[in-house]
Design an enzyme around this catalytic site. Sequence first.
Site, PDB file in Angstrom:
ATOM      1  CG  ASN A  12      -1.677   1.233   1.462  1.00  0.00           C
ATOM      2  OD1 ASN A  12      -1.795   2.058   0.551  1.00  0.00           O
ATOM      3  ND2 ASN A  12      -2.236   1.405   2.663  1.00  0.00           N
ATOM      4  CE  LYS A  25       0.416   3.383   4.794  1.00  0.00           C
ATOM      5  NZ  LYS A  25       0.367   3.500   6.239  1.00  0.00           N
ATOM      6  CG  HIS A  31      -5.641   1.703   5.515  1.00  0.00           C
ATOM      7  ND1 HIS A  31      -5.147   2.624   6.415  1.00  0.00           N
ATOM      8  CD2 HIS A  31      -4.621   0.853   5.245  1.00  0.00           C
ATOM      9  CE1 HIS A  31      -3.875   2.346   6.657  1.00  0.00           C
ATOM     10  NE2 HIS A  31      -3.529   1.276   5.962  1.00  0.00           N
ATOM     11  CD  GLU A  64      -2.677   5.421   6.964  1.00  0.00           C
ATOM     12  OE1 GLU A  64      -2.798   5.509   5.726  1.00  0.00           O
ATOM     13  OE2 GLU A  64      -1.651   4.960   7.514  1.00  0.00           O
ATOM     14  CD  GLU A 103      -3.163  -2.923   7.415  1.00  0.00           C
ATOM     15  OE1 GLU A 103      -2.084  -3.175   6.892  1.00  0.00           O
ATOM     16  OE2 GLU A 103      -3.771  -1.863   7.224  1.00  0.00           O
ATOM     17  N   GLY A 133       3.073   1.708  11.008  1.00  0.00           N
ATOM     18  CA  GLY A 133       4.089   2.767  10.949  1.00  0.00           C
ATOM     19  C   GLY A 133       4.869   2.995  12.234  1.00  0.00           C
ATOM     20  CB  SER A 168       5.684  -2.213  11.826  1.00  0.00           C
ATOM     21  OG  SER A 168       5.272  -0.922  12.186  1.00  0.00           O
TER      22      SER A 168
HETATM   23  C1  PEP Z   1      -0.559   0.047   6.263  1.00  0.00           C
HETATM   24  O1  PEP Z   1      -0.721   1.267   6.319  1.00  0.00           O
HETATM   25  O2  PEP Z   1      -1.424  -0.678   5.737  1.00  0.00           O
HETATM   26  C2  PEP Z   1       0.655  -0.525   6.839  1.00  0.00           C
HETATM   27  C3  PEP Z   1       0.689  -1.790   7.095  1.00  0.00           C
HETATM   28  O3  PEP Z   1       1.675   0.364   7.065  1.00  0.00           O
HETATM   29  P1  PEP Z   1       3.164   0.026   7.627  1.00  0.00           P
HETATM   30  O4  PEP Z   1       3.641  -1.230   6.954  1.00  0.00           O
HETATM   31  O5  PEP Z   1       3.963   1.208   7.250  1.00  0.00           O
HETATM   32  O6  PEP Z   1       3.030  -0.168   9.094  1.00  0.00           O
END
Ligand code: PEP
Length: 238
Positions: free
Chosen positions: A10, A12, A93, A95, A162, A168, A199
């Site tokens: 992803n 983003k 997601h 966010e 997630e 992040g 992460s």
């Molecule tokens: C995400 O935003 O879906 C995600 C998994 O981000 P990160 O790998 O940066 O934690």
Amino acid sequence: MNKKPIVAGNWKMNKHPKEGFSFVDEIQDLLLDINHVSVIFAPPFTGLFEMNVNPPFYSAAQNCHWENSGAFTGEISVSMIKDCGANYVIIGHSENRQSGETDKLINLKIKSAIKSNLKVIFCIGETLQQKRKKITKQVLNKQIRFGLNKIKIKNNIILAYEPVWSIGTGVIPKKNELFETINFIKKKINKCKVLYGGSVNPKNIIVLKSIDNIDGFLIGGASQDPNKFIDIIKKTYN
Ligand code: PEP
């Protein structure tokens, strides 16, 4: 780990179309002979049309609207996404949930996607506060129940667990906790694939891929760097 894992990136709000195009080209060239893993790239909407991918590489949108057309400024419909050649859409997601996307809207989006045969990566996960309160299972249960309300056929839906506190931050769940949570999700939705996201990086992938019930990974930060992403993909299937 599933026999044919899925590794989804992803991006983003990163990578302009040309950058995305050459990134995908580079990865496809360097991984010419992979067929034990499916790789999904999720660029911003502007880059979706430029995606030139062939199986086992696929493309995904990062969101969609539930209506097919109309007065929805700034939105993109499922048919527009399909028109770009995308195979998947990420829905729910954290966010987007944090900026007001409700379970009800997520449900409408998932219904719209599967009605048009667009595969869905449906994100769920608890916040740090909810984890501390030990209500992770209730939270996931609610997200699944409302998100998939009145959806009978679920074979075009992949879940992505997630935990919001992991996205992040560099922190990942403990191995046994993650195994247990993935099992919990799998018991809720028969035969559903479940990805882990939060992460994931070239180091922790070794531990993560040893968790039996995970079907793959949804990766944010590390999916935007070709070396890290390739490293993760290779380690996922080796
Ligand atoms: C995400 O935003 O879906 C995600 C998994 O981000 P990160 O790998 O940066 O934690």
